[in-house]
Design a protein around this motif. Structure first.
Motif, short mmCIF file in Angstrom:
data_model
loop_
_atom_site.label_atom_id
_atom_site.label_comp_id
_atom_site.label_asym_id
_atom_site.label_seq_id
_atom_site.Cartn_x
_atom_site.Cartn_y
_atom_site.Cartn_z
N VAL A 52 0.84 -1.20 0.00
CA VAL A 52 0.00 0.00 0.00
C VAL A 52 0.87 1.25 0.00
O VAL A 52 0.62 2.20 -0.75
CB VAL A 52 -0.97 -0.01 1.20
CG1 VAL A 52 -1.67 1.32 1.36
CG2 VAL A 52 -1.99 -1.13 1.04
N LEU A 53 1.91 1.25 0.82
CA LEU A 53 2.81 2.41 0.86
C LEU A 53 3.49 2.65 -0.48
O LEU A 53 3.59 3.78 -0.95
CB LEU A 53 3.85 2.24 1.96
CG LEU A 53 3.36 2.41 3.38
CD1 LEU A 53 4.48 2.10 4.37
CD2 LEU A 53 2.82 3.80 3.61
N VAL A 54 3.97 1.58 -1.10
CA VAL A 54 4.61 1.73 -2.41
C VAL A 54 3.61 2.23 -3.44
O VAL A 54 3.92 3.12 -4.25
CB VAL A 54 5.25 0.39 -2.85
CG1 VAL A 54 5.65 0.43 -4.32
CG2 VAL A 54 6.44 0.07 -1.97
N ALA A 55 2.41 1.72 -3.43
CA ALA A 55 1.39 2.16 -4.39
C ALA A 55 1.03 3.62 -4.17
O ALA A 55 0.96 4.40 -5.13
CB ALA A 55 0.15 1.28 -4.27
N VAL A 56 0.82 4.03 -2.92
CA VAL A 56 0.43 5.41 -2.63
C VAL A 56 1.58 6.36 -2.94
O VAL A 56 1.39 7.39 -3.60
CB VAL A 56 -0.03 5.54 -1.17
CG1 VAL A 56 -0.18 7.00 -0.78
CG2 VAL A 56 -1.34 4.80 -0.97
N LEU A 57 2.77 6.03 -2.45
CA LEU A 57 3.91 6.92 -2.69
C LEU A 57 4.30 6.94 -4.17
O LEU A 57 4.69 7.98 -4.70
CB LEU A 57 5.08 6.52 -1.81
CG LEU A 57 4.86 6.67 -0.30
CD1 LEU A 57 6.08 6.15 0.46
CD2 LEU A 57 4.56 8.10 0.06
N GLY A 58 4.18 5.80 -4.81
CA GLY A 58 4.48 5.75 -6.24
C GLY A 58 3.49 6.56 -7.04
O GLY A 58 3.86 7.31 -7.95
N ALA A 59 2.21 6.47 -6.71
CA ALA A 59 1.19 7.26 -7.40
C ALA A 59 1.41 8.74 -7.14
O ALA A 59 1.27 9.57 -8.04
CB ALA A 59 -0.20 6.83 -6.95
N GLY A 60 1.80 9.09 -5.92
CA GLY A 60 2.07 10.49 -5.60
C GLY A 60 3.25 11.01 -6.39
O GLY A 60 3.24 12.15 -6.86
N GLY A 61 4.27 10.20 -6.56
CA GLY A 61 5.42 10.60 -7.36
C GLY A 61 5.08 10.81 -8.81
O GLY A 61 5.55 11.74 -9.45
N VAL A 62 4.23 9.95 -9.33
CA VAL A 62 3.81 10.07 -10.74
C VAL A 62 3.02 11.36 -10.92
O VAL A 62 3.20 12.10 -11.88
CB VAL A 62 2.99 8.84 -11.18
CG1 VAL A 62 2.32 9.07 -12.51
CG2 VAL A 62 3.88 7.61 -11.23
N ILE A 63 2.13 11.63 -9.99
CA ILE A 63 1.30 12.84 -10.06
C ILE A 63 2.18 14.09 -9.97
O ILE A 63 2.03 15.04 -10.74
CB ILE A 63 0.21 12.84 -8.99
CG1 ILE A 63 -0.82 11.74 -9.29
CG2 ILE A 63 -0.47 14.19 -8.89
CD1 ILE A 63 -1.80 11.49 -8.17
N LEU A 64 3.12 14.10 -9.03
CA LEU A 64 4.01 15.25 -8.90
C LEU A 64 4.88 15.44 -10.13
O LEU A 64 5.14 16.58 -10.58
CB LEU A 64 4.88 15.10 -7.64
CG LEU A 64 4.17 15.28 -6.32
CD1 LEU A 64 5.15 15.00 -5.17
CD2 LEU A 64 3.59 16.68 -6.17
N HIS A 65 5.35 14.35 -10.71
CA HIS A 65 6.15 14.44 -11.93
C HIS A 65 5.33 15.00 -13.09
O HIS A 65 5.82 15.80 -13.88
CB HIS A 65 6.73 13.06 -12.27
CG HIS A 65 7.59 13.07 -13.48
ND1 HIS A 65 8.82 13.70 -13.49
CD2 HIS A 65 7.41 12.55 -14.73
CE1 HIS A 65 9.35 13.55 -14.70
NE2 HIS A 65 8.51 12.84 -15.46
N ALA A 66 4.07 14.54 -13.19
CA ALA A 66 3.20 15.01 -14.25
C ALA A 66 2.88 16.50 -14.09
O ALA A 66 2.68 17.20 -15.08
CB ALA A 66 1.91 14.21 -14.29
N LEU A 67 2.86 17.01 -12.86
CA LEU A 67 2.57 18.41 -12.63
C LEU A 67 3.81 19.28 -12.76
O LEU A 67 3.72 20.50 -12.67
CB LEU A 67 1.95 18.59 -11.23
CG LEU A 67 0.57 17.97 -11.02
CD1 LEU A 67 0.13 18.13 -9.58
CD2 LEU A 67 -0.45 18.61 -11.96
N GLY A 68 4.97 18.65 -12.91
CA GLY A 68 6.19 19.40 -13.12
C GLY A 68 6.95 19.72 -11.85
O GLY A 68 7.81 20.61 -11.86
N PHE A 69 6.69 19.06 -10.80
CA PHE A 69 7.43 19.32 -9.54
C PHE A 69 8.67 18.47 -9.45
O PHE A 69 8.88 17.45 -9.82
CB PHE A 69 6.55 19.05 -8.32
CG PHE A 69 5.48 20.07 -8.14
CD1 PHE A 69 5.79 21.31 -7.61
CD2 PHE A 69 4.18 19.82 -8.51
CE1 PHE A 69 4.80 22.25 -7.42
CE2 PHE A 69 3.18 20.76 -8.32
CZ PHE A 69 3.50 21.99 -7.80
#
Length: 98
Positions: A81-98
């Protein structure tokens, strides 16, 4: 001569020994050890005629087996769950340009 362990109702309580050993090996060592101790107490208490004590030890062994099983499942589920949540958060932040 084999000694028969019977209760006042004729059915001995479950001793949970096999389940305790499996939980100790595969799931959660501390809870499994407590379960093994209680499981071993079931037969020893029956052999001296303490049916109430054997029943209490059986209930405790079953409780610790279940706690160990839950602990083992959580040890597998929480990292995923942690890997999925943190991984999804990383993808979202990367897509937003952070």
């Amino acid at each position: 001569m084999e000694q028969s362990y019977t209760s006042p109702t004729g059915i001995p309580p479950k001793n949970w020994l096999v389940e305790s050993v499996l939980v100790t090996i595969f799931c959660c060592l501390p809870f499994g050890i407590v379960a093994i101790v209680n499981a071993a107490n079931v037969n020893s208490r029956l052999s001296v005629g303490d049916y109430a004590g054997a029943q209490a030890a059986s209930v405790n062994a079953g409780k610790w087996v279940k706690y160990g099983l839950i602990g083992g499942v959580l040890q597998v589920v929480i990292p995923f769950v942690l890997v999925a949540v943190l991984g999804a958060g990383g993808v979202i932040l990367h897509a937003l340009g952070f």
